[in-house]
Design an enzyme around this catalytic site. Structure first.
Site, short mmCIF file in Angstrom:
data_model
loop_
_atom_site.label_atom_id
_atom_site.label_comp_id
_atom_site.label_asym_id
_atom_site.label_seq_id
_atom_site.Cartn_x
_atom_site.Cartn_y
_atom_site.Cartn_z
N THR A 26 0.76 -1.29 0.06
CA THR A 26 0.12 0.08 0.18
C THR A 26 0.81 1.26 -0.16
O THR A 26 1.74 1.32 0.79
CB THR A 26 -0.84 0.07 1.30
OG1 THR A 26 -1.96 -1.15 1.10
CG2 THR A 26 -1.88 1.25 1.28
N GLN A 99 -4.09 -7.07 -6.94
CA GLN A 99 -4.44 -7.75 -5.72
C GLN A 99 -6.21 -7.18 -5.50
O GLN A 99 -6.19 -5.63 -5.22
CB GLN A 99 -3.81 -7.39 -4.60
CG GLN A 99 -4.01 -8.30 -3.45
CD GLN A 99 -3.54 -7.94 -2.13
OE1 GLN A 99 -3.51 -6.84 -1.79
NE2 GLN A 99 -3.07 -8.95 -1.38
N HIS A 175 -7.26 -11.02 -2.43
CA HIS A 175 -6.75 -10.64 -0.85
C HIS A 175 -7.56 -11.17 0.25
O HIS A 175 -8.87 -10.54 0.61
CB HIS A 175 -6.52 -9.21 -0.72
CG HIS A 175 -6.00 -8.62 0.38
ND1 HIS A 175 -5.60 -9.48 1.49
CD2 HIS A 175 -5.58 -7.24 0.67
CE1 HIS A 175 -5.05 -8.54 2.38
NE2 HIS A 175 -4.73 -7.41 1.68
N ASN A 178 -4.86 -10.59 6.33
CA ASN A 178 -4.36 -9.42 7.17
C ASN A 178 -5.75 -8.47 7.65
O ASN A 178 -5.56 -7.29 7.76
CB ASN A 178 -3.61 -8.36 6.08
CG ASN A 178 -2.19 -9.01 5.51
OD1 ASN A 178 -1.81 -9.93 6.23
ND2 ASN A 178 -1.59 -8.32 4.54
N TYR A 180 -8.52 -8.04 6.57
CA TYR A 180 -9.63 -7.31 5.56
C TYR A 180 -10.93 -8.39 5.60
O TYR A 180 -11.18 -9.58 6.00
CB TYR A 180 -9.02 -6.84 4.50
CG TYR A 180 -8.03 -5.76 4.57
CD1 TYR A 180 -8.19 -4.54 5.34
CD2 TYR A 180 -6.71 -6.36 4.75
CE1 TYR A 180 -7.28 -3.81 5.79
CE2 TYR A 180 -5.57 -5.34 5.11
CZ TYR A 180 -5.98 -4.19 5.87
OH TYR A 180 -4.98 -3.19 6.21
N ARG A 227 -4.37 -14.94 -1.51
CA ARG A 227 -3.22 -14.66 -0.23
C ARG A 227 -4.19 -14.78 0.97
O ARG A 227 -5.10 -14.32 1.17
CB ARG A 227 -2.64 -13.13 -0.32
CG ARG A 227 -1.51 -13.03 0.43
CD ARG A 227 -1.15 -11.50 0.44
NE ARG A 227 0.45 -11.42 0.63
CZ ARG A 227 1.00 -10.53 1.23
NH1 ARG A 227 0.26 -9.36 1.46
NH2 ARG A 227 2.34 -10.36 1.43
N ASN A 235 -4.72 -5.82 12.68
CA ASN A 235 -6.19 -5.48 12.49
C ASN A 235 -7.07 -6.00 13.38
O ASN A 235 -8.16 -6.58 13.18
CB ASN A 235 -6.99 -5.63 11.19
CG ASN A 235 -6.16 -4.43 9.97
OD1 ASN A 235 -6.03 -3.44 10.48
ND2 ASN A 235 -5.86 -4.72 8.84
N GLY A 316 8.84 -7.72 0.31
CA GLY A 316 8.02 -6.35 0.24
C GLY A 316 8.98 -5.11 0.25
O GLY A 316 9.40 -4.50 -0.84
C1 PHB Z 1 -1.60 -1.29 5.28
O1 PHB Z 1 -1.90 -0.31 4.79
O2 PHB Z 1 -1.02 -1.24 6.35
C2 PHB Z 1 -2.01 -2.60 4.70
C3 PHB Z 1 -2.55 -2.93 3.67
C4 PHB Z 1 -3.08 -4.01 3.27
C5 PHB Z 1 -2.57 -5.05 3.68
C6 PHB Z 1 -1.65 -5.11 4.92
C7 PHB Z 1 -1.37 -3.92 5.39
O3 PHB Z 1 -2.81 -6.24 3.37
#
Ligand code: PHB
Length: 359
Positions: A26, A99, A175, A178, A180, A227, A235, A316
């Site tokens: 991001t 993604q 996605h 994480n 979401y 993923r 989160n 990353g």
């Molecule tokens: C973030 O912006 O911190 C972020 C965004 C998407 C992700 C993980 C972290 O999958």
């Protein structure tokens, strides 16, 4: 010769020249309307020597947004913006997937149409703060999605997939990691539904499998990756039985014959992991190619590929700071250090101005 990071590989129909994948990152630098702009083209083009680029997480609808200045994949203007990105990456011999993202409860009314409440499996407010245009503010209690709304969410993934192909991507990554929306449905810390989409593991998997089925129908299974992040607490996520849950996720995905499974093997943003988890056991369940992610360096990446644990490694932060990371790894050159103050939002500085080894 043993396989290593520099060996070619095919993930579904996507042929990679090496096994170094740029992880989704991001960066909050899209133009008005979630449209990718010139500096985004330059940034991705600079990194086209990666075997595969996975785009930053990209909202599939106006309700899927949760941070400022994200690019989207639900309007024609966004498709036109992304087409410039994919054309530039392809011209440099690279491959790129997008993604597909819905943030669910990790949002704020100020980021959503008409100040709407964020949506989630259940009306459970996450601990933590939302990043908004006004700065960090407490999360709000989200609204639980009604049963009759779920087909609309699936349709948004399908629509975004069709637009992604029109924009020239080589495939899409769902996605489901994480914390979401899709991960919120999977894990029982965030899913307390009492209908067919909550309770048992089978029920908590239902939305993910419906989305996967729709995306595979739109794109073909050989262009679809997915993923997951089984133990990432980011989160405010948790599950009572992560190993059983994610082994079941992988078993249920196997019949789709996806191009790849991409696994975040820990907690992101420096977060530790609360639960013990056996990623080798998870990998044994997986019949698709496996991309491993999280804090791998060159030596650990090569070892994971040589041992058969992973088919490719997603990097990353090293790709943020080193557009030519592949060349640096292959020549054992020193790496540029990443400046975390310019990760999220801003200008070309800290985005397209990291130096290459060769000017
Ligand atoms: C973030 O912006 O911190 C972020 C965004 C998407 C992700 C993980 C972290 O999958």
């Amino acid at each position: 010769m043993a396989l290593d990071l520099f060996s070619p590989v095919k993930l579904g129909s996507i042929a990679l020249k090496n096994r170094m994948v740029m992880a989704p990152l991001t960066r909050n630098r899209a133009a008005e309307g979630g449209v990718p702009q010139a500096m985004n083209v330059t940034y991705y083009e600079q990194r086209a020597t990666a075997g595969l680029i996975i785009s930053e997480a990209t909202p599939i609808s106006a309700m899927a947004h949760g941070y400022p200045a994200l690019p989207g994949i639900y309007t024609e203007a966004q498709v036109a913006g992304w087409k410039k990105v994919t054309d530039a990456v392809h011209a440099k011999g690279g491959k790129m997937v997008i993604q597909l993202w819905h943030v669910g409860r990790i949002s704020h009314p100020s980021l959503l149409p008409n100040g709407a409440l964020p949506v989630a499996p259940s009306a459970i407010k996450p601990n933590g703060k939302a990043f908004t245009y006004q700065g960090l503010v407490d999360y709000v209690q989200p609204r639980a999605l009604e049963l009759i709304e779920l087909p609309g969410i699936v349709a948004d993934y399908e629509h975004a997939t069709k637009l992604a192909l029109a924009a020239g991507f080589d495939g899409v990554e769902i996605h489901a990691a994480n914390g979401y929306l899709l991960d919120q449905f999977l894990r029982d810390g965030s899913n307390q539904r009492t209908d067919n989409y909550g309770g048992s593991i089978e029920n908590r998997l239902r939305l993910l499998l419906e989305v996967t089925s729709a995306v595979v129908t739109a794109a073909g299974s050989d262009k679809v990756g997915l993923r997951i992040s089984p133990v990432n607490p980011f989160n405010d996520m948790k599950d009572s039985q992560p190993q059983a849950l994610f082994n079941a996720v992988v078993d249920a995905l196997n019949p789709f014959k996806l191009a790849y499974l991409h696994v975040v093997e820990g907690g992101i943003h420096g977060g530790g992991i609360a639960d013990p988890f056996d990623f080798s056991a998870l990998r044994q369940h997986c019949l698709s190619p496996y991309i491993a992610n999280l804090a791998y360096d060159k030596a650990r990446g090569n070892a994971a590929i040589a041992s058969g644990h992973a088919d490719a490694i997603a990097y990353g932060v090293p790709f943020i700071a080193n557009p030519d990371l592949v060349e640096r790894f292959s020549t054992d050159a020193p790496l540029n250090a990443a400046d975390s103050s310019s990760f999220y939002g801003g200008s070309e500085h800290g985005y397209t101005d990291y130096p290459f080894l060769k000017a």
